[in-house]
Write a protein that holds these residues in place. Structure first.
Motif, PDB file in Angstrom:
ATOM      1  N   ASP A 198      -8.185 -12.017 -18.731  1.00  0.00           N
ATOM      2  CA  ASP A 198      -6.830 -11.228 -18.308  1.00  0.00           C
ATOM      3  C   ASP A 198      -7.205 -10.286 -17.394  1.00  0.00           C
ATOM      4  O   ASP A 198      -6.232  -9.857 -16.492  1.00  0.00           O
ATOM      5  CB  ASP A 198      -6.605 -10.250 -19.801  1.00  0.00           C
ATOM      6  N   LYS A 199      -8.343  -9.512 -17.094  1.00  0.00           N
ATOM      7  CA  LYS A 199      -8.702  -8.821 -16.039  1.00  0.00           C
ATOM      8  C   LYS A 199      -8.390  -9.634 -14.583  1.00  0.00           C
ATOM      9  O   LYS A 199      -7.927  -9.257 -13.691  1.00  0.00           O
ATOM     10  CB  LYS A 199     -10.095  -8.242 -16.217  1.00  0.00           C
ATOM     11  N   GLU A 200      -8.945 -10.731 -14.769  1.00  0.00           N
ATOM     12  CA  GLU A 200      -8.810 -11.713 -13.374  1.00  0.00           C
ATOM     13  C   GLU A 200      -7.377 -11.906 -13.225  1.00  0.00           C
ATOM     14  O   GLU A 200      -7.068 -11.836 -12.017  1.00  0.00           O
ATOM     15  CB  GLU A 200      -9.588 -13.042 -13.685  1.00  0.00           C
ATOM     16  N   ILE A 201      -6.609 -12.337 -14.002  1.00  0.00           N
ATOM     17  CA  ILE A 201      -5.190 -12.532 -13.834  1.00  0.00           C
ATOM     18  C   ILE A 201      -4.375 -11.313 -13.154  1.00  0.00           C
ATOM     19  O   ILE A 201      -3.485 -11.403 -12.450  1.00  0.00           O
ATOM     20  CB  ILE A 201      -4.305 -13.337 -14.945  1.00  0.00           C
ATOM     21  N   SER A 202      -4.937 -10.066 -13.901  1.00  0.00           N
ATOM     22  CA  SER A 202      -4.261  -8.924 -13.384  1.00  0.00           C
ATOM     23  C   SER A 202      -4.644  -8.496 -11.832  1.00  0.00           C
ATOM     24  O   SER A 202      -3.886  -8.189 -11.209  1.00  0.00           O
ATOM     25  CB  SER A 202      -4.792  -7.500 -14.309  1.00  0.00           C
ATOM     26  N   GLU A 203      -5.944  -8.708 -11.814  1.00  0.00           N
ATOM     27  CA  GLU A 203      -6.464  -8.481 -10.394  1.00  0.00           C
ATOM     28  C   GLU A 203      -5.712  -9.057  -9.541  1.00  0.00           C
ATOM     29  O   GLU A 203      -5.445  -9.023  -8.105  1.00  0.00           O
ATOM     30  CB  GLU A 203      -7.910  -8.574 -10.483  1.00  0.00           C
ATOM     31  N   MET A 204      -5.676 -10.569  -9.592  1.00  0.00           N
ATOM     32  CA  MET A 204      -4.719 -11.688  -8.739  1.00  0.00           C
ATOM     33  C   MET A 204      -3.477 -11.046  -8.443  1.00  0.00           C
ATOM     34  O   MET A 204      -2.958 -11.136  -7.446  1.00  0.00           O
ATOM     35  CB  MET A 204      -4.824 -12.704  -9.282  1.00  0.00           C
ATOM     36  N   LYS A 205      -2.752 -10.686  -9.772  1.00  0.00           N
ATOM     37  CA  LYS A 205      -1.642 -10.175  -9.325  1.00  0.00           C
ATOM     38  C   LYS A 205      -1.400  -8.979  -8.650  1.00  0.00           C
ATOM     39  O   LYS A 205      -0.416  -8.835  -7.744  1.00  0.00           O
ATOM     40  CB  LYS A 205      -0.819  -9.830 -11.015  1.00  0.00           C
ATOM     41  N   LEU A 206      -2.134  -8.092  -8.835  1.00  0.00           N
ATOM     42  CA  LEU A 206      -2.117  -6.836  -7.944  1.00  0.00           C
ATOM     43  C   LEU A 206      -2.291  -7.305  -6.326  1.00  0.00           C
ATOM     44  O   LEU A 206      -1.956  -6.575  -5.399  1.00  0.00           O
ATOM     45  CB  LEU A 206      -3.283  -5.883  -8.262  1.00  0.00           C
ATOM     46  N   SER A 207      -3.238  -8.080  -6.157  1.00  0.00           N
ATOM     47  CA  SER A 207      -3.712  -8.627  -5.004  1.00  0.00           C
ATOM     48  C   SER A 207      -2.481  -9.301  -4.350  1.00  0.00           C
ATOM     49  O   SER A 207      -2.170  -9.288  -2.956  1.00  0.00           O
ATOM     50  CB  SER A 207      -4.943  -9.714  -4.942  1.00  0.00           C
ATOM     51  N   LEU A 208      -1.865 -10.016  -5.023  1.00  0.00           N
ATOM     52  CA  LEU A 208      -0.675 -10.880  -4.574  1.00  0.00           C
ATOM     53  C   LEU A 208       0.617  -9.682  -4.243  1.00  0.00           C
ATOM     54  O   LEU A 208       1.027  -9.878  -3.249  1.00  0.00           O
ATOM     55  CB  LEU A 208      -0.250 -11.789  -5.740  1.00  0.00           C
ATOM     56  N   ASN A 209       0.806  -8.653  -4.961  1.00  0.00           N
ATOM     57  CA  ASN A 209       1.682  -7.632  -4.855  1.00  0.00           C
ATOM     58  C   ASN A 209       1.497  -6.948  -3.602  1.00  0.00           C
ATOM     59  O   ASN A 209       2.161  -6.612  -2.979  1.00  0.00           O
ATOM     60  CB  ASN A 209       1.941  -6.917  -5.931  1.00  0.00           C
ATOM     61  N   ALA A 210       0.071  -6.533  -3.432  1.00  0.00           N
ATOM     62  CA  ALA A 210      -0.203  -5.885  -2.088  1.00  0.00           C
ATOM     63  C   ALA A 210       0.193  -6.876  -0.870  1.00  0.00           C
ATOM     64  O   ALA A 210       0.316  -6.283   0.061  1.00  0.00           O
ATOM     65  CB  ALA A 210      -1.600  -5.518  -2.037  1.00  0.00           C
ATOM     66  N   ARG A 211      -0.398  -7.997  -0.806  1.00  0.00           N
ATOM     67  CA  ARG A 211      -0.223  -8.879   0.226  1.00  0.00           C
ATOM     68  C   ARG A 211       1.436  -9.084   0.590  1.00  0.00           C
ATOM     69  O   ARG A 211       1.853  -9.061   1.750  1.00  0.00           O
ATOM     70  CB  ARG A 211      -1.065 -10.171  -0.110  1.00  0.00           C
ATOM     71  N   ALA A 212       2.060  -9.169  -0.472  1.00  0.00           N
ATOM     72  CA  ALA A 212       3.628  -9.319  -0.436  1.00  0.00           C
ATOM     73  C   ALA A 212       4.160  -8.144   0.322  1.00  0.00           C
ATOM     74  O   ALA A 212       4.797  -8.141   1.218  1.00  0.00           O
ATOM     75  CB  ALA A 212       4.206  -9.490  -1.683  1.00  0.00           C
ATOM     76  N   ARG A 213       3.574  -6.895  -0.138  1.00  0.00           N
ATOM     77  CA  ARG A 213       4.160  -5.477   0.293  1.00  0.00           C
ATOM     78  C   ARG A 213       3.573  -5.552   2.053  1.00  0.00           C
ATOM     79  O   ARG A 213       4.658  -5.027   2.559  1.00  0.00           O
ATOM     80  CB  ARG A 213       3.582  -4.622  -0.617  1.00  0.00           C
TER      81      ARG A 213
END
Length: 197
Positions: A170-185
């Motif tokens: 769960d932590k890993e997927i949440s971190e990947m999602k945050l990283s993906l959102n930051a890159r998209a921004r």
């Protein structure tokens, strides 16, 4: 089906993981059992399913409709399938990519299966039935623990590994999602600055 309600705060997963830990510990009483069909064969009965009398009742521990664990015990093996929480389409894609990455390296994780279990539940009958994998809304990742694993490894360490995996995924997927959102921004900002020149 065991339903565990969540709590608010940092201990949200604790009752759910405690229920999985105690159930898995109780189910890990495996013994060597030769096949009743083929002489000199010792296959995991939960996978083969040839002798119904050595299969025990499957258990589902559910935190909510999107997060559950299926434990299928037999006399010489246990198959544990995990449905990982996926709140939106991005988490579904990340979960699929992450579990696919793990399953391609299943030989490095001794108890990990290469394919997850696809199971459908008939609510009217309260039974599990195996259905076509193309139609199933099944589990994301599965583990197979045999009596050979419990003979060569410590049982509580196997349980600890499964619980730690459930906590970390769960932590890993949440971190990947945050990283993906930051890159998209960052990409969106750089794209939009080109029009403001």
């Amino acid at each position: 089906m065991v339903r565990v309600s969540g709590l608010h705060g940092s201990n949200v997963l604790r009752p759910y993981l405690a229920a999985v830990r105690s159930t898995l510990t109780a189910a890990l009483t495996l013994e060597d059992f030769s096949s009743q069909v083929v002489e000199r064969h010792n296959k995991p009965e939960v996978e083969v399913g040839a002798s119904k009398e050595v299969l025990l009742n499957p258990l589902i521990i559910s935190r909510n409709e999107n997060e559950r664990v299926l434990i299928e015990p037999s006399i010489n093996s246990i198959r544990l399938s995990i449905k990982i929480k996926q709140a939106d389409e991005i988490e579904r894609i990340l979960c699929h990519k992450f579990t696919r990455f793990m399953m391609q390296r299943a030989e490095n994780f001794v108890v990990l299966r290469r394919k997850p279990v696809k199971v459908g539940i008939q609510p009217s009958l309260g039974v599990l039935r195996f259905i076509d994998p193309r139609v199933a809304q099944g589990y994301d990742i599965s583990f197979l623990i045999t009596n050979n694993h419990t003979d060569t490894m410590l049982k509580h360490k196997i349980v600890d590994f499964i619980i730690q995996f459930m906590e970390e995924v769960d932590k890993e997927i949440s971190e990947m999602k945050l990283s993906l959102n930051a890159r998209a921004r960052v990409v969106a900002e750089s794209y939009l600055t080109a029009f403001n020149v």
